[in-house]
Design a protein around this motif. Sequence first.
Motif, short mmCIF file in Angstrom:
data_model
loop_
_atom_site.label_atom_id
_atom_site.label_comp_id
_atom_site.label_asym_id
_atom_site.label_seq_id
_atom_site.Cartn_x
_atom_site.Cartn_y
_atom_site.Cartn_z
N ARG A 11 0.82 -1.22 0.00
CA ARG A 11 0.00 0.00 0.00
C ARG A 11 0.86 1.27 0.00
N VAL A 12 1.87 1.29 0.87
CA VAL A 12 2.68 2.49 0.99
C VAL A 12 3.53 2.70 -0.27
N ALA A 13 4.15 1.64 -0.75
CA ALA A 13 4.97 1.77 -1.96
C ALA A 13 4.12 2.17 -3.15
N ARG A 14 2.96 1.57 -3.28
CA ARG A 14 2.06 1.89 -4.40
C ARG A 14 1.68 3.37 -4.39
N ALA A 15 1.38 3.88 -3.20
CA ALA A 15 1.00 5.29 -3.10
C ALA A 15 2.16 6.23 -3.38
N ALA A 16 3.38 5.80 -3.03
CA ALA A 16 4.55 6.66 -3.18
C ALA A 16 5.16 6.63 -4.58
N LEU A 17 4.78 5.66 -5.39
CA LEU A 17 5.43 5.49 -6.70
C LEU A 17 5.44 6.74 -7.57
N PRO A 18 4.35 7.50 -7.66
CA PRO A 18 4.41 8.69 -8.54
C PRO A 18 5.53 9.66 -8.16
N TRP A 19 5.77 9.82 -6.87
CA TRP A 19 6.84 10.74 -6.44
C TRP A 19 8.21 10.08 -6.57
N LEU A 20 8.30 8.80 -6.30
CA LEU A 20 9.58 8.11 -6.48
C LEU A 20 10.01 8.13 -7.94
N ARG A 21 9.07 7.97 -8.84
CA ARG A 21 9.42 8.02 -10.27
C ARG A 21 9.98 9.37 -10.68
N ALA A 22 9.59 10.42 -9.97
CA ALA A 22 10.06 11.77 -10.31
C ALA A 22 11.41 12.10 -9.67
N SER A 23 11.89 11.24 -8.78
CA SER A 23 13.14 11.48 -8.07
C SER A 23 14.34 10.97 -8.87
N LYS A 24 15.46 11.65 -8.72
CA LYS A 24 16.70 11.21 -9.34
C LYS A 24 17.52 10.30 -8.41
N ALA A 25 16.99 10.06 -7.23
CA ALA A 25 17.72 9.22 -6.26
C ALA A 25 16.74 8.30 -5.53
N ALA A 26 15.81 7.72 -6.26
CA ALA A 26 14.72 6.96 -5.65
C ALA A 26 15.21 5.61 -5.12
N ALA A 27 14.78 5.30 -3.90
CA ALA A 27 15.15 4.02 -3.29
C ALA A 27 14.08 3.59 -2.31
N ILE A 28 13.84 2.29 -2.28
CA ILE A 28 12.95 1.66 -1.31
C ILE A 28 13.75 0.60 -0.57
N VAL A 29 13.59 0.56 0.74
CA VAL A 29 14.15 -0.53 1.54
C VAL A 29 13.02 -1.14 2.36
N ASN A 30 12.86 -2.44 2.26
CA ASN A 30 11.88 -3.18 3.03
C ASN A 30 12.56 -3.88 4.20
N THR A 31 12.01 -3.73 5.40
CA THR A 31 12.56 -4.44 6.55
C THR A 31 12.05 -5.87 6.53
N CYS A 32 12.97 -6.80 6.32
CA CYS A 32 12.65 -8.21 6.28
C CYS A 32 13.06 -8.83 7.62
N SER A 33 13.60 -10.02 7.63
CA SER A 33 13.99 -10.67 8.89
C SER A 33 14.79 -11.92 8.61
N ILE A 34 15.61 -12.30 9.57
CA ILE A 34 16.30 -13.58 9.52
C ILE A 34 15.30 -14.72 9.36
N ALA A 35 14.06 -14.51 9.81
CA ALA A 35 13.03 -15.55 9.71
C ALA A 35 12.64 -15.85 8.26
N ALA A 36 13.07 -15.01 7.33
CA ALA A 36 12.80 -15.27 5.91
C ALA A 36 13.75 -16.30 5.32
N THR A 37 14.90 -16.49 5.95
CA THR A 37 15.94 -17.34 5.36
C THR A 37 16.36 -18.50 6.25
N VAL A 38 15.91 -18.50 7.51
CA VAL A 38 16.29 -19.54 8.46
C VAL A 38 15.02 -20.02 9.16
N GLY A 39 14.89 -21.34 9.32
CA GLY A 39 13.75 -21.87 10.06
C GLY A 39 13.94 -21.69 11.55
N LEU A 40 13.00 -21.00 12.18
CA LEU A 40 13.07 -20.75 13.62
C LEU A 40 11.87 -21.38 14.31
#
Length: 248
Positions: free
Chosen positions: A109-138
């Motif tokens: 939702r947040v990325a979708r809403a921000a895309l029009p402004w990110l497309r207009a930027s010359k330094a656009a970047a998105i970082v998603n906070t993931c977790s060790i739980a994505a790559t290791v079974g806990l």
Amino acid sequence: MSGVLGGLVAVVTGGASGLGAAIVERLREDGARVAVFDRMIPDDVVDGYVVDVTDDATVRAGVEAVARDLGGIDILVNNAGIGAQGTIEANSDDEWHRVWDVNVVGMVRVARAALPWLRASKAAAIVNTCSIAATVGLPQRALYGATKGAVLSLTRQMAADHLPEGIRVNAVNPGTADTPWVGRLLDASEDPAAERAALNARQPHGRLVAPAEVADAVAYLVSPRAASTTGTTLAVDGGMDSLRLRTS
């Protein structure tokens, strides 16, 4: 504005506490103007916007307000998330949908809403906070780990879709971090000291990850210094994902 992020505008979801607050502080140190999205904004938070990532209307209103107030959006840190414990039997369908709605669809939702402004930027970047739980079974992390696995895949799909538009998308993968949420879990355990010792020992470097260390990784990934880095996940986990040390 001075600093490697000088002149850039960032949005950090879940930015009022924990990892989010550390990320906000770090990006401001690098010169960015940072808008804080959270469900509750303390009085001392600068440039705070009340946004619920499960509510598309508040997301769109918040994004538009930031673009109007701060002059655009160059950086998005999708950090808002909630935890869950237990095996697949431990949580109801409603809880599965609730956690998925925050941890995965909330980022969309947040990325979708921000895309029009990110497309207009010359330094656009998105970082998603993931977790060790994505790559290791806990143990006892079925629901939480499933959502973070989805975030890992979503990051790569977004990176492929939006690189031609000049938008880089990466993820940061923290190990168990010393956050208020982890603190509450420890306090609720039968033996908090023993549980903390076990969490420390689970990570090869022998301690919990500091929020500032995660913030430093995010600051690198969103900065022009990482201009050739996209579609990656940067582990900040004390070696938990990749190292298997011999015990002494």
